[in-house]
Design an enzyme around this catalytic site. Sequence first.
Site, PDB file in Angstrom:
ATOM      1  N   CYS A  68       0.880  -1.282  -0.063  1.00  0.00           N
ATOM      2  CA  CYS A  68       0.147  -0.158  -0.051  1.00  0.00           C
ATOM      3  C   CYS A  68       0.992   1.264  -0.205  1.00  0.00           C
ATOM      4  CB  CYS A  68      -1.073  -0.115   1.107  1.00  0.00           C
ATOM      5  SG  CYS A  68      -0.148   0.160   2.834  1.00  0.00           S
ATOM      6  N   ARG A  69       0.379   2.408   0.444  1.00  0.00           N
ATOM      7  CA  ARG A  69       1.361   3.343   0.603  1.00  0.00           C
ATOM      8  C   ARG A  69       2.420   3.571   1.627  1.00  0.00           C
ATOM      9  NH1 ARG A  69       1.013   8.107   3.166  1.00  0.00           N
ATOM     10  NH2 ARG A  69       1.436  10.151   2.240  1.00  0.00           N
TER      11      ARG A  69
END
Length: 116
Positions: A68-69
């Site tokens: 993810c980020r």
Amino acid sequence: MSLFHRHHVPSVDPLEVGAIAEPNVLVDVREPDEWHAGHAPGAVHVPLGQLGQRLGELPADTRLVMVCRSGNRSGRATDALVKHGYDAVNLVGGMQAWARAGLPVVTDDGGAGRVA
């Protein structure tokens, strides 16, 4: 006493991804706008909110590298997948760490992307 117990999820550093025994699939669980801004080449996009209903799309015989980020959402995804019997690891630091390590970030058309 905390009601939340942070337990260990299998993890991998961005620079170790290439060293993981093949085959492996990078699964990006970010939202569509984050994905379109930029993602790892060859990654598969399955937003976290859709993971449960899209489990059948994930190969059961391949290591899944969840991203993810920053690593938080993908950590939750990794935990859930491991509980369902998948060989999954969390990418520590997410796409932010991936980009900091100098690894490529691309858009859907193969152009230069950015981490959003």
